[in-house]
Write a protein that holds these residues in place. Structure first.
Motif, PDB file in Angstrom:
ATOM      1  N   SER A   1       1.783   9.389  -5.443  1.00 31.12           N
ATOM      2  CA  SER A   1       2.149  10.911  -4.773  1.00 31.12           C
ATOM      3  C   SER A   1       3.344  11.684  -5.677  1.00 31.12           C
ATOM      4  O   SER A   1       3.185  12.828  -6.073  1.00 31.12           O
ATOM      5  CB  SER A   1       2.371  10.879  -3.433  1.00 31.12           C
ATOM      6  OG  SER A   1       1.145  10.469  -2.864  1.00 31.12           O
ATOM      7  N   ASN A   2       4.250  10.940  -5.880  1.00 26.17           N
ATOM      8  CA  ASN A   2       5.589  11.498  -6.614  1.00 26.17           C
ATOM      9  C   ASN A   2       5.137  11.608  -8.001  1.00 26.17           C
ATOM     10  O   ASN A   2       5.413  12.716  -8.598  1.00 26.17           O
ATOM     11  CB  ASN A   2       6.649  10.460  -6.536  1.00 26.17           C
ATOM     12  CG  ASN A   2       7.280  10.409  -5.147  1.00 26.17           C
ATOM     13  OD1 ASN A   2       7.058  11.041  -4.237  1.00 26.17           O
ATOM     14  ND2 ASN A   2       7.920   9.235  -4.958  1.00 26.17           N
ATOM     15  N   THR A   3       4.227  11.032  -8.517  1.00 25.02           N
ATOM     16  CA  THR A   3       4.077  11.058 -10.020  1.00 25.02           C
ATOM     17  C   THR A   3       2.917  12.434 -10.128  1.00 25.02           C
ATOM     18  O   THR A   3       3.103  13.376 -11.046  1.00 25.02           O
ATOM     19  CB  THR A   3       3.155  10.062 -10.755  1.00 25.02           C
ATOM     20  OG1 THR A   3       4.127   8.881 -10.694  1.00 25.02           O
ATOM     21  CG2 THR A   3       2.775  10.189 -12.327  1.00 25.02           C
ATOM     22  N   LEU A   4       2.032  12.596  -9.079  1.00 24.50           N
ATOM     23  CA  LEU A   4       1.363  13.728  -8.978  1.00 24.50           C
ATOM     24  C   LEU A   4       1.894  14.847  -8.908  1.00 24.50           C
ATOM     25  O   LEU A   4       1.589  15.983  -9.393  1.00 24.50           O
ATOM     26  CB  LEU A   4       0.171  13.540  -8.189  1.00 24.50           C
ATOM     27  CG  LEU A   4      -0.854  12.429  -8.484  1.00 24.50           C
ATOM     28  CD1 LEU A   4      -1.834  12.377  -7.299  1.00 24.50           C
ATOM     29  CD2 LEU A   4      -1.236  12.544  -9.692  1.00 24.50           C
ATOM     30  N   ALA A   5       2.953  14.883  -8.063  1.00 22.79           N
ATOM     31  CA  ALA A   5       3.944  16.022  -7.608  1.00 22.79           C
ATOM     32  C   ALA A   5       4.722  16.434  -8.912  1.00 22.79           C
ATOM     33  O   ALA A   5       4.605  17.530  -9.032  1.00 22.79           O
ATOM     34  CB  ALA A   5       4.690  15.649  -6.627  1.00 22.79           C
TER      35      ALA A   5
ATOM     36  N   ARG B   1       0.904  -1.053   0.149  1.00 18.62           N
ATOM     37  CA  ARG B   1       0.095  -0.041   0.168  1.00 18.62           C
ATOM     38  C   ARG B   1       0.732   1.231  -0.365  1.00 18.62           C
ATOM     39  O   ARG B   1       0.753   2.237  -0.699  1.00 18.62           O
ATOM     40  CB  ARG B   1      -0.948   0.112   1.182  1.00 18.62           C
ATOM     41  CG  ARG B   1      -2.224  -1.152   1.287  1.00 18.62           C
ATOM     42  CD  ARG B   1      -2.825  -0.953   2.424  1.00 18.62           C
ATOM     43  NE  ARG B   1      -3.451   0.383   2.828  1.00 18.62           N
ATOM     44  CZ  ARG B   1      -4.363   0.751   2.880  1.00 18.62           C
ATOM     45  NH1 ARG B   1      -5.476   0.008   2.392  1.00 18.62           N
ATOM     46  NH2 ARG B   1      -4.866   2.346   3.043  1.00 18.62           N
ATOM     47  N   GLN B   2       1.870   1.215   0.883  1.00 18.59           N
ATOM     48  CA  GLN B   2       2.857   2.493   0.841  1.00 18.59           C
ATOM     49  C   GLN B   2       3.469   2.723  -0.353  1.00 18.59           C
ATOM     50  O   GLN B   2       3.767   3.662  -0.863  1.00 18.59           O
ATOM     51  CB  GLN B   2       3.802   2.347   2.162  1.00 18.59           C
ATOM     52  CG  GLN B   2       3.172   2.246   3.391  1.00 18.59           C
ATOM     53  CD  GLN B   2       2.171   3.605   3.630  1.00 18.59           C
ATOM     54  OE1 GLN B   2       2.927   4.586   3.389  1.00 18.59           O
ATOM     55  NE2 GLN B   2       1.158   3.699   3.961  1.00 18.59           N
ATOM     56  N   ALA B   3       3.993   1.495  -1.012  1.00 16.45           N
ATOM     57  CA  ALA B   3       4.600   1.890  -2.324  1.00 16.45           C
ATOM     58  C   ALA B   3       3.857   2.373  -3.448  1.00 16.45           C
ATOM     59  O   ALA B   3       4.259   3.179  -4.162  1.00 16.45           O
ATOM     60  CB  ALA B   3       5.150   0.388  -2.757  1.00 16.45           C
ATOM     61  N   ARG B   4       2.381   1.776  -3.312  1.00 12.19           N
ATOM     62  CA  ARG B   4       1.661   2.223  -4.536  1.00 12.19           C
ATOM     63  C   ARG B   4       1.316   3.713  -4.227  1.00 12.19           C
ATOM     64  O   ARG B   4       1.431   4.697  -4.989  1.00 12.19           O
ATOM     65  CB  ARG B   4       0.344   1.366  -4.480  1.00 12.19           C
ATOM     66  CG  ARG B   4       0.601   0.223  -5.045  1.00 12.19           C
ATOM     67  CD  ARG B   4      -0.611  -0.642  -5.236  1.00 12.19           C
ATOM     68  NE  ARG B   4      -1.781  -0.632  -4.220  1.00 12.19           N
ATOM     69  CZ  ARG B   4      -1.512  -1.689  -3.290  1.00 12.19           C
ATOM     70  NH1 ARG B   4      -1.039  -2.864  -3.840  1.00 12.19           N
ATOM     71  NH2 ARG B   4      -2.405  -1.941  -2.452  1.00 12.19           N
ATOM     72  N   TYR B   5       1.070   4.214  -3.083  1.00  8.77           N
ATOM     73  CA  TYR B   5       0.771   5.397  -2.654  1.00  8.77           C
ATOM     74  C   TYR B   5       1.882   6.536  -2.903  1.00  8.77           C
ATOM     75  O   TYR B   5       1.773   7.548  -3.421  1.00  8.77           O
ATOM     76  CB  TYR B   5       0.270   5.632  -1.130  1.00  8.77           C
ATOM     77  CG  TYR B   5      -0.321   7.101  -0.865  1.00  8.77           C
ATOM     78  CD1 TYR B   5      -1.486   7.385  -1.626  1.00  8.77           C
ATOM     79  CD2 TYR B   5       0.190   7.971  -0.290  1.00  8.77           C
ATOM     80  CE1 TYR B   5      -1.935   8.527  -1.236  1.00  8.77           C
ATOM     81  CE2 TYR B   5      -0.460   8.985  -0.048  1.00  8.77           C
ATOM     82  CZ  TYR B   5      -1.419   9.588  -0.411  1.00  8.77           C
ATOM     83  OH  TYR B   5      -1.917  10.949  -0.187  1.00  8.77           O
ATOM     84  N   GLN B   6       3.175   6.095  -2.471  1.00  5.45           N
ATOM     85  CA  GLN B   6       4.409   6.807  -2.614  1.00  5.45           C
ATOM     86  C   GLN B   6       4.566   7.038  -4.087  1.00  5.45           C
ATOM     87  O   GLN B   6       4.816   8.340  -4.579  1.00  5.45           O
ATOM     88  CB  GLN B   6       5.566   6.456  -2.138  1.00  5.45           C
ATOM     89  CG  GLN B   6       5.471   6.225  -0.567  1.00  5.45           C
ATOM     90  CD  GLN B   6       6.799   5.940   0.261  1.00  5.45           C
ATOM     91  OE1 GLN B   6       7.665   5.554  -0.366  1.00  5.45           O
ATOM     92  NE2 GLN B   6       6.588   5.684   1.448  1.00  5.45           N
ATOM     93  N   ILE B   7       4.380   5.934  -4.875  1.00  4.24           N
ATOM     94  CA  ILE B   7       4.698   6.360  -6.453  1.00  4.24           C
ATOM     95  C   ILE B   7       3.613   7.361  -7.120  1.00  4.24           C
ATOM     96  O   ILE B   7       4.118   8.221  -7.755  1.00  4.24           O
ATOM     97  CB  ILE B   7       4.719   5.110  -7.129  1.00  4.24           C
ATOM     98  CG1 ILE B   7       5.974   4.115  -6.613  1.00  4.24           C
ATOM     99  CG2 ILE B   7       4.653   5.061  -8.733  1.00  4.24           C
ATOM    100  CD1 ILE B   7       7.323   4.961  -7.099  1.00  4.24           C
TER     101      ILE B   7
END
Length: 192
Positions: A120-124, A112-118
């Motif tokens: 979030s980074n893409t959206l940033a 879950r954390q890996a998916r959300y971080q990727i």
């Protein structure tokens, strides 16, 4: 080979499955008897994120987080807690230290954390390129709900892009995986 590697082949088969995605049809114009338009369409540009295209990044981030968790568990292990004589003997005979196990709850949390971080980074990155700043952040629970129930459907990043944003996106020819500009027709009633 098929018997010994059945888990790997089953996972490949599931990853190569077909998905049905509904694409709304373009609706036609409605005219009155004099040929005036009563209902028509206007274009709207939407920026979408396709999560399936981010799968390699999800897996790489998961491996990175898993290695970090194992290293933290290895550092936190008490000095005398090697697991008995057999574990001591294995550690002396092998060149690499035995990594501590990870529970199934930790595996799910790491994924879950890996998916959300990727995401979030893409959206940033998208926000930085179009000048939207941090307004493109998705709430974590909303993202996970979308991932679990509507993974085949795109995640809408910006529902209505401004003409300046559309120009920036098309002129830069982005190479961000999973990010795509979609033309969505919107019903327009010129006379209310």
């Amino acid at each position: 080979v098929q018997i010994m590697s059945r888990a790997k082949y089953r996972e490949r088969q599931e990853n190569q499955s077909f998905r049905t995605v509904r694409v709304p049809a373009m609706r036609g114009k409605i005219l009155d008897r004099n040929g005036r338009e009563l209902a028509g369409n206007r274009p709207r540009y939407r920026l979408d994120l396709y999560l399936d295209e981010l799968r390699p990044q999800f897996e790489a981030e998961y491996r990175r987080l898993k290695a970090g968790l194992q290293a933290a568990k290895l550092r936190a292990r008490p000095a005398g807690d090697e697991g008995g004589f057999s574990a001591w003997l294995r550690s002396k005979l092998s060149r690499q230290p035995r990594l501590p196990g990870i529970t199934s709850d930790e595996v799910a949390w790491l994924a879950r954390q890996a998916r959300y971080q990727i995401v979030s980074n893409t959206l940033a990155e998208v926000g930085a390129r179009i000048g939207a700043g941090t307004s493109l952040v998705w709430p974590e629970e909303a993202f996970h709900r979308h991932y679990l129930s509507k993974r085949a459907l795109p995640l809408p990043v910006i529902n209505e892009c401004s003409p300046q944003q559309v120009a920036l996106i098309t002129e830069q020819g982005w190479s961000l995986p999973g990010v795509q500009l979609e033309l969505v027709p919107i019903r327009n009633y010129p006379h209310g």
